[in-house]
Motif scaffolding. Sequence first.
Motif, PDB file in Angstrom:
ATOM      1  N   ILE A  62      32.087  48.647  48.987  1.00 28.35           N
ATOM      2  CA  ILE A  62      32.484  48.093  47.513  1.00 28.35           C
ATOM      3  C   ILE A  62      30.961  48.376  46.698  1.00 28.35           C
ATOM      4  O   ILE A  62      29.974  47.630  47.299  1.00 28.35           O
ATOM      5  N   THR A  63      31.136  48.833  45.707  1.00 33.09           N
ATOM      6  CA  THR A  63      29.729  48.986  44.777  1.00 33.09           C
ATOM      7  C   THR A  63      29.646  48.264  43.662  1.00 33.09           C
ATOM      8  O   THR A  63      28.623  47.694  43.051  1.00 33.09           O
ATOM      9  N   HIS A  64      30.965  47.766  43.142  1.00 33.57           N
ATOM     10  CA  HIS A  64      30.924  47.219  41.850  1.00 33.57           C
ATOM     11  C   HIS A  64      32.079  45.990  41.918  1.00 33.57           C
ATOM     12  O   HIS A  64      33.060  46.525  42.468  1.00 33.57           O
ATOM     13  N   LEU A  65      31.907  44.847  41.416  1.00 33.85           N
ATOM     14  CA  LEU A  65      33.067  43.892  41.400  1.00 33.85           C
ATOM     15  C   LEU A  65      32.944  43.375  39.939  1.00 33.85           C
ATOM     16  O   LEU A  65      31.865  42.800  39.590  1.00 33.85           O
ATOM     17  N   ASN A  66      33.964  43.420  39.299  1.00 31.00           N
ATOM     18  CA  ASN A  66      33.953  42.550  37.812  1.00 31.00           C
ATOM     19  C   ASN A  66      33.179  43.066  36.987  1.00 31.00           C
ATOM     20  O   ASN A  66      32.349  42.354  36.362  1.00 31.00           O
ATOM     21  N   ASN A  67      33.017  44.592  37.028  1.00 30.24           N
ATOM     22  CA  ASN A  67      32.171  45.209  36.183  1.00 30.24           C
ATOM     23  C   ASN A  67      30.342  44.878  36.492  1.00 30.24           C
ATOM     24  O   ASN A  67      29.640  45.177  35.653  1.00 30.24           O
ATOM     25  N   GLN A  68      30.241  44.304  37.594  1.00 28.79           N
ATOM     26  CA  GLN A  68      28.941  44.093  38.073  1.00 28.79           C
ATOM     27  C   GLN A  68      28.339  44.781  39.210  1.00 28.79           C
ATOM     28  O   GLN A  68      29.399  45.133  40.211  1.00 28.79           O
ATOM     29  N   ALA A  69      27.219  45.783  39.195  1.00 30.50           N
ATOM     30  CA  ALA A  69      26.890  46.055  40.308  1.00 30.50           C
ATOM     31  C   ALA A  69      26.686  45.260  41.646  1.00 30.50           C
ATOM     32  O   ALA A  69      26.183  44.304  41.599  1.00 30.50           O
ATOM     33  N   ILE A  70      26.978  45.558  42.835  1.00 33.01           N
ATOM     34  CA  ILE A  70      26.592  44.983  43.914  1.00 33.01           C
ATOM     35  C   ILE A  70      25.749  45.312  44.924  1.00 33.01           C
ATOM     36  O   ILE A  70      25.665  46.627  45.328  1.00 33.01           O
ATOM     37  N   GLY A  71      24.473  44.809  45.297  1.00 30.40           N
ATOM     38  CA  GLY A  71      23.511  45.263  45.623  1.00 30.40           C
ATOM     39  C   GLY A  71      23.334  44.688  47.188  1.00 30.40           C
ATOM     40  O   GLY A  71      22.738  45.171  48.104  1.00 30.40           O
ATOM     41  N   SER A  72      24.001  43.503  47.542  1.00 28.08           N
ATOM     42  CA  SER A  72      24.112  43.050  48.802  1.00 28.08           C
ATOM     43  C   SER A  72      25.230  42.250  49.318  1.00 28.08           C
ATOM     44  O   SER A  72      25.878  41.901  48.244  1.00 28.08           O
ATOM     45  N   ARG A 124      43.593  37.000  35.470  1.00 32.57           N
ATOM     46  CA  ARG A 124      43.192  38.392  34.476  1.00 32.57           C
ATOM     47  C   ARG A 124      42.737  39.374  35.382  1.00 32.57           C
ATOM     48  O   ARG A 124      42.232  39.459  36.601  1.00 32.57           O
ATOM     49  N   SER A 125      43.042  40.682  34.929  1.00 30.58           N
ATOM     50  CA  SER A 125      42.555  41.836  35.715  1.00 30.58           C
ATOM     51  C   SER A 125      41.192  41.952  35.831  1.00 30.58           C
ATOM     52  O   SER A 125      40.454  41.757  34.913  1.00 30.58           O
ATOM     53  N   VAL A 126      40.660  42.239  37.286  1.00 31.82           N
ATOM     54  CA  VAL A 126      39.427  42.333  37.706  1.00 31.82           C
ATOM     55  C   VAL A 126      39.432  43.491  38.350  1.00 31.82           C
ATOM     56  O   VAL A 126      40.285  44.063  39.055  1.00 31.82           O
ATOM     57  N   SER A 127      38.369  44.371  37.952  1.00 30.35           N
ATOM     58  CA  SER A 127      38.103  45.766  38.563  1.00 30.35           C
ATOM     59  C   SER A 127      37.208  45.803  39.741  1.00 30.35           C
ATOM     60  O   SER A 127      36.376  44.823  40.039  1.00 30.35           O
ATOM     61  N   MET A 128      37.364  46.655  40.727  1.00 27.63           N
ATOM     62  CA  MET A 128      36.616  46.731  41.703  1.00 27.63           C
ATOM     63  C   MET A 128      36.466  48.372  42.060  1.00 27.63           C
ATOM     64  O   MET A 128      37.522  49.052  42.237  1.00 27.63           O
TER      65      MET A 128
END
Length: 478
Positions: free
Chosen positions: A432-442, A457-461
């Motif tokens: 998983i690299t992005h969740l809810n339009n936010q980059a995930i670093g850790s 509400r629709s959430v993207s991953m």
Amino acid sequence: MSIPRLKPYLSLFAAVLLFGQVVNAQAEALPDFTTLVEQASPAVVNISTTQKLPDRKVADSQMPDLEGLPPAFRDFFRNMPRQPGSPNSPRGDRQRQTQSLGSGFIISDDGYVLTNNHVIEDADEIVVRLSDRSELKAKLVGTDPRTDVAVLKIEGKNLPTVKLGDSDKLKVGEWVLAIGSPFGFDHSVTKGIVSAKGRTLPNDTYVPFIQTDVAINPGNSGGPLFNMNGEVVGINSQIFTRSGGFMGLSFAIPIDVAMDVANQLKKDGKVSRGWLGVVIQEVNKDLAESFGLDKPAGALVAQVMEDGPAAKGGVQVGDVILSMNGQPIDMSADLPHLVGSLKEGTKANLEVIREGKRKTLTVTVGALPDEDPELGDNPKAGAERSSNRLGVSVADLTADQKKTLDLKGGVLIKDIQDGPAAMIGLQPGDVITHLNNQAIGSAKEFTDVAQGLPKNRSVSMRVLRQGRASFITFKLNE
């Protein structure tokens, strides 16, 4: 007989007369294909191929396919005699011949012929049979598997040729006609209408297919699709079938696409296409909502190749490409068609949505590699787990994993429990690299973002699986 008694008969006569007028009007409205067929048929050819396979390979190899034809029919059309080798040859050197049938059409009076790549693929000998039943051996000029187009050359002068039309001018609902050799029956004619345009089929990224309801069967492949002016507007290429026969869904390669390929093959022996270096996906209703779009449209960038044209032009993961050089991207499949038609070095202006704002990026189009670039293997396990409200345990990526996948951040799924993650199909080994339009670093960032996800509400991953990235959406209902 009195006048009143005649009235029922007069009414009946009037009804019959009216019915006859309606039938005549309908007959006049139906198209007449006879002149078209008479003029076009001489340039349509039958194509047969022969392929030799060693006995030891025959059992394990799939014979040249007749488009999903049932085995009983396939055996009927194929002749596979044994070809013994020299007296001292081992049994493994014996050969069998396989034959396949298809169609084609002559595009120049000196003998250039268009057909499908899959009709002549792996052939040792190609024979073209003309309308007068004469047979000529054909030379393979070139093929392009990506569009399923092949160019052949036969020796001849003043050969009959087809007229070429403009597939862009085709309209849905327009009458079209096919001539070919279904099941080996030469110059069979079938008609129908254009059902749709710009269709994208699995594994056929670079062809905006013409969909028709013209009856197309095994053997029609490579044959021409005509408009009512007697002009070729497509090459009949594929059928959708569950039975091996016609089911009302036929697909043709637009002649504009085919001729561009043919001209490149005749000139250079290969086909060059534009390339951006991105992996894209369709924008559905939920993704549109999660990215703040008014409606589903565009091509969502799920992955950007390192040092590719898009990366150098500033394209980022999560961008939604809405247009290229002013041409709208309504469906994600529109983008490869447009990019593929451009030459290497061409400047392309991309209108994108990024974090809710419109931007224009200028990208220098590259050349499509011969092979699709690999994006890395599935990462191995590492680091510590972190549980969260999605029902998934994740771990930080190791330095080697980040290097392999060309990532700066992201988390590795270690385990799936009951919950939203299981319901949306996540698997151990996914990244998983992005969740809810936010980059995930850790793993800690992932947990923090997951804890703050909105409800209903629709959430993207963005998920990376076996090196391939895509965005998925879900809703938290608790």
